[in-house]
Design a protein around this motif. Structure first.
Motif, PDB file in Angstrom:
ATOM      1  N   UNK A  96       0.908  -1.182   0.058  1.00 41.85           N
ATOM      2  CA  UNK A  96       0.005   0.129  -0.063  1.00 41.85           C
ATOM      3  C   UNK A  96       0.893   1.254   0.056  1.00 41.85           C
ATOM      4  N   UNK A  97       0.489   2.303  -0.830  1.00 46.98           N
ATOM      5  CA  UNK A  97       1.220   3.376  -1.012  1.00 46.98           C
ATOM      6  C   UNK A  97       0.208   4.491  -0.742  1.00 46.98           C
ATOM      7  N   UNK A  98       0.269   5.379   0.198  1.00 41.93           N
ATOM      8  CA  UNK A  98      -0.569   6.472   0.772  1.00 41.93           C
ATOM      9  C   UNK A  98       0.128   7.891   0.472  1.00 41.93           C
ATOM     10  N   UNK A  99      -0.772   8.599  -0.553  1.00 38.81           N
ATOM     11  CA  UNK A  99      -0.415   9.958  -0.563  1.00 38.81           C
ATOM     12  C   UNK A  99      -1.636  10.930  -0.160  1.00 38.81           C
ATOM     13  N   UNK A 121       2.804   0.110   8.776  1.00 38.12           N
ATOM     14  CA  UNK A 121       4.197   0.507   8.505  1.00 38.12           C
ATOM     15  C   UNK A 121       5.194  -0.543   8.838  1.00 38.12           C
ATOM     16  N   UNK A 122       4.889  -1.167  10.089  1.00 40.54           N
ATOM     17  CA  UNK A 122       5.879  -2.412  10.523  1.00 40.54           C
ATOM     18  C   UNK A 122       6.267  -3.353   9.610  1.00 40.54           C
ATOM     19  N   UNK A 123       5.258  -3.653   8.928  1.00 42.52           N
ATOM     20  CA  UNK A 123       5.379  -4.883   7.926  1.00 42.52           C
ATOM     21  C   UNK A 123       6.278  -4.697   6.720  1.00 42.52           C
ATOM     22  N   UNK A 124       6.379  -3.387   6.535  1.00 39.22           N
ATOM     23  CA  UNK A 124       7.420  -2.914   5.274  1.00 39.22           C
ATOM     24  C   UNK A 124       6.592  -2.852   3.837  1.00 39.22           C
ATOM     25  N   UNK A 125       5.415  -3.186   4.101  1.00 34.46           N
ATOM     26  CA  UNK A 125       4.599  -3.207   2.860  1.00 34.46           C
ATOM     27  C   UNK A 125       3.766  -1.919   2.790  1.00 34.46           C
ATOM     28  N   UNK A 126       3.868  -1.097   3.423  1.00 35.19           N
ATOM     29  CA  UNK A 126       3.273   0.304   3.411  1.00 35.19           C
ATOM     30  C   UNK A 126       4.285   1.548   3.394  1.00 35.19           C
ATOM     31  N   UNK A 127       4.020   2.433   2.387  1.00 41.55           N
ATOM     32  CA  UNK A 127       4.607   3.659   2.196  1.00 41.55           C
ATOM     33  C   UNK A 127       3.813   4.752   2.493  1.00 41.55           C
ATOM     34  N   UNK A 128       3.982   5.838   3.169  1.00 39.43           N
ATOM     35  CA  UNK A 128       3.252   7.012   3.326  1.00 39.43           C
ATOM     36  C   UNK A 128       3.877   8.228   3.049  1.00 39.43           C
TER      37      UNK A 128
END
Length: 203
Positions: A96-99, A121-128
């Protein structure tokens, strides 16, 4: 004016007492930034894939006012965050990428659900993209095209403005819209495009 420069495809219709002779359509004015941002997006996509993401969703949070006099309020808009974050946490193949349009207010907007974002975020699969200038609430550096290039699909969360979703589509990424307002009239509702949704489960 005699001439008007526009990024849309509107055709000029002569109006009484108007000096306008022509509307000139120049295409999307921000696409000169795409090449550099594509290179940055590849790095982001590689990072998410390295941490297990096989399918990447981009979310454009278009910002809104907390005051419900002017809009529908934070409590409604944060439902999209909660839905996508829970999906991502329960499915290890999702990235997931959140802008956020206004990252300065993200913690305030999410309230208790901000902890869900931190857990994701802790999963390493989320960028914010939560950085912003000291003097402004918006993030001007991480443009929508960057999210589009890195994602398999993007979701723009309002029909009140469509630029982020449009820019994402111009990268070649499949782009959807979530409509919290149940709009009746929109260019995106025409021609049976099937890109507008008002139920997260259906989307």
């Amino acid at each position: 004016f005699d001439y008007f420069i526009s990024i849309n495809n509107a055709n000029y219709i002569k109006k009484t007492n108007s000096n306008l002779k022509k509307i000139t359509n120049l295409g999307y004015i921000g696409d000169y930034k795409f090449k550099k941002k594509k290179e940055e997006a590849i790095e982001i996509r590689n990072y998410l894939q390295k941490n297990g993401a096989k399918y990447i969703i981009g979310l454009f949070d278009q910002g809104n006012a907390e005051d419900e006099v002017f809009q529908i309020g934070y409590h409604v808009y944060k439902k999209g965050y909660e839905f996508l974050l829970k999906k991502m946490l329960s499915n290890k193949a999702l990235g997931l990428i959140i802008k956020p349009k206004k990252p300065r207010f993200l913690m305030q907007k999410l309230g208790d659900s901000y902890n869900l974002l931190l857990k994701a975020k802790e999963t390493g699969r989320l960028i914010v993209f939560d950085k912003h200038p000291e003097y402004h609430s918006k993030n001007f550096e991480d443009i929508p095209a960057k999210v589009g290039f890195a994602s398999n699909i993007t979701i723009h969360d309002t029909l009140l403005a469509g630029t982020a979703g449009l820019e994402s589509a111009l990268t070649g990424c499949k782009s959807l819209y979530f409509d919290y307002h149940n709009s009746k009239k929109s260019l995106f509702l025409k021609n049976n495009l099937k890109i507008v949704f008002n139920d997260w489960k259906v989307l």
